[in-house]
Design a protein around this motif. Structure first.
Motif, PDB file in Angstrom:
ATOM      1  N   GLY A  15      47.493  31.155  68.100  1.00  0.00           N
ATOM      2  CA  GLY A  15      46.341  31.489  68.931  1.00  0.00           C
ATOM      3  C   GLY A  15      46.013  30.504  70.028  1.00  0.00           C
ATOM      4  O   GLY A  15      45.265  30.817  70.955  1.00  0.00           O
ATOM      5  N   ARG A  16      46.559  29.292  69.929  1.00  0.00           N
ATOM      6  CA  ARG A  16      46.209  28.282  70.933  1.00  0.00           C
ATOM      7  C   ARG A  16      47.286  27.189  70.971  1.00  0.00           C
ATOM      8  O   ARG A  16      48.195  27.156  70.146  1.00  0.00           O
ATOM      9  CB  ARG A  16      44.855  27.657  70.594  1.00  0.00           C
ATOM     10  N   ARG A  20      50.561  29.114  71.185  1.00  0.00           N
ATOM     11  CA  ARG A  20      50.324  30.102  72.240  1.00  0.00           C
ATOM     12  C   ARG A  20      51.383  30.002  73.338  1.00  0.00           C
ATOM     13  O   ARG A  20      51.868  31.015  73.859  1.00  0.00           O
ATOM     14  CB  ARG A  20      48.929  29.915  72.838  1.00  0.00           C
ATOM     15  N   ASN A  42      41.103  34.775  69.102  1.00  0.00           N
ATOM     16  CA  ASN A  42      42.294  34.259  69.787  1.00  0.00           C
ATOM     17  C   ASN A  42      43.431  35.270  69.765  1.00  0.00           C
ATOM     18  O   ASN A  42      44.174  35.419  70.745  1.00  0.00           O
ATOM     19  CB  ASN A  42      42.750  32.958  69.133  1.00  0.00           C
ATOM     20  N   LEU A  46      45.371  37.099  72.883  1.00  0.00           N
ATOM     21  CA  LEU A  46      46.834  37.047  72.935  1.00  0.00           C
ATOM     22  C   LEU A  46      47.418  38.448  73.115  1.00  0.00           C
ATOM     23  O   LEU A  46      48.305  38.666  73.941  1.00  0.00           O
ATOM     24  CB  LEU A  46      47.354  36.418  71.640  1.00  0.00           C
TER      25      LEU A  46
END
Length: 251
Positions: A15-16, A20, A42, A46
């Motif tokens: 998610g990050r 990501r 998140n 995405l």
């Protein structure tokens, strides 16, 4: 860095940050990406940006939830164990709760996810690759993050043990050990002033000992190194912990 179109890849902590960035590159090159995160917001972002991504919402602290979500999905060609947490704290103040939390996410969940994924790779008979995201903190001690350092040292050894046992099944296992990467995990955020001071002091030491004079490793370097190890561009690199650190560990 080029990967085979249609490659099926599972990325945790998607998610990050590094996760990501990995999802974005894989999606851009035509891979089928299973993106795992515990944060539904998140994952929604995405999915909106990368429509072919298959979002998987899982809290990796729960072995039961991991099995419930991952056991039904198809076999993948590669697994990238990227999810991790970081809780600074001096050794004398390290709590059992923080120890359990960091080891559950940084080590135990990697074992569970890898077991499920590797069994499917073996059943499929095609082999595959697994890349664990470690850290230079697993090889060089740092003040104020003793438990985190231990989790990453454990990941390095787990990588080698997995490579030893899974090699006969044509599954390669490697780790990437970055130095500082400019993600929210590395930002002081809500730290107290004392913790912020320690982080800043550690960064000064890191910079002074890095031959390239680089404090923040480029995200592109981390992504390209990880995807090289995950791809079929190599068949004999396994059991390695590859540092992306500007030469820090060599100094």
């Amino acid at each position: 860095m080029s990967i085979k179109k249609g490659l099926k890849c599972l990325v945790t902590g998607a998610g990050r940050g590094i996760g990501r960035a990995l999802v974005a590159e894989l999606h851009g090159q035509g891979a089928v990406v299973y993106a795992l995160s515990k944060n539904p917001a998140n994952l929604s972002k995405l999915k909106a940006e990368f429509p072919r991504v298959v979002p998987l919402c899982v809290d990796l602290s729960s072995t039961r939830d991991i099995k419930k979500v991952l056991e039904p999905i198809e076999p993948v060609d590669c697994l990238i164990n990227n999810a991790g947490i970081f809780e600074p704290g001096d050794f004398l103040e390290a709590s059992s709760e923080s120890f359990d939390k960091q080891f559950n996410i940084n080590l135990k969940s990697v074992i569970t996810v890898s077991q499920i994924t590797a069994r499917k790779m073996i059943e499929g008979g095609r082999g595959g690759s697994i890349v664990n995201i470690s850290s230079i903190s697993g090889q060089r001690p740092e003040q104020g993050i003793a438990v985190y350092c231990c989790t990453k040292a454990a990941i390095d050894m787990l990588t080698k043990c997995m490579a030893l046992e899974l090699g006969p099944h044509k599954i390669r296992v490697n780790a990437v050990a970055p130095a500082n990467v400019d993600t929210d995990l590395n930002q002081p955020g809500s730290y107290g002033q004392e913790e912020k001071d320690k982080v800043e002091e550690n960064q000064k030491i890191l910079l002074a000992r890095t031959p390239t004079g680089t404090l923040w490793m480029p995200m592109k370097d981390i992504v390209n190194t990880t995807l090289f190890l995950a791809s079929d561009l190599t068949s004999q690199i396994t059991g390695q912990v590859l540092a992306v650190d500007g030469g820090y560990l060599a100094n």
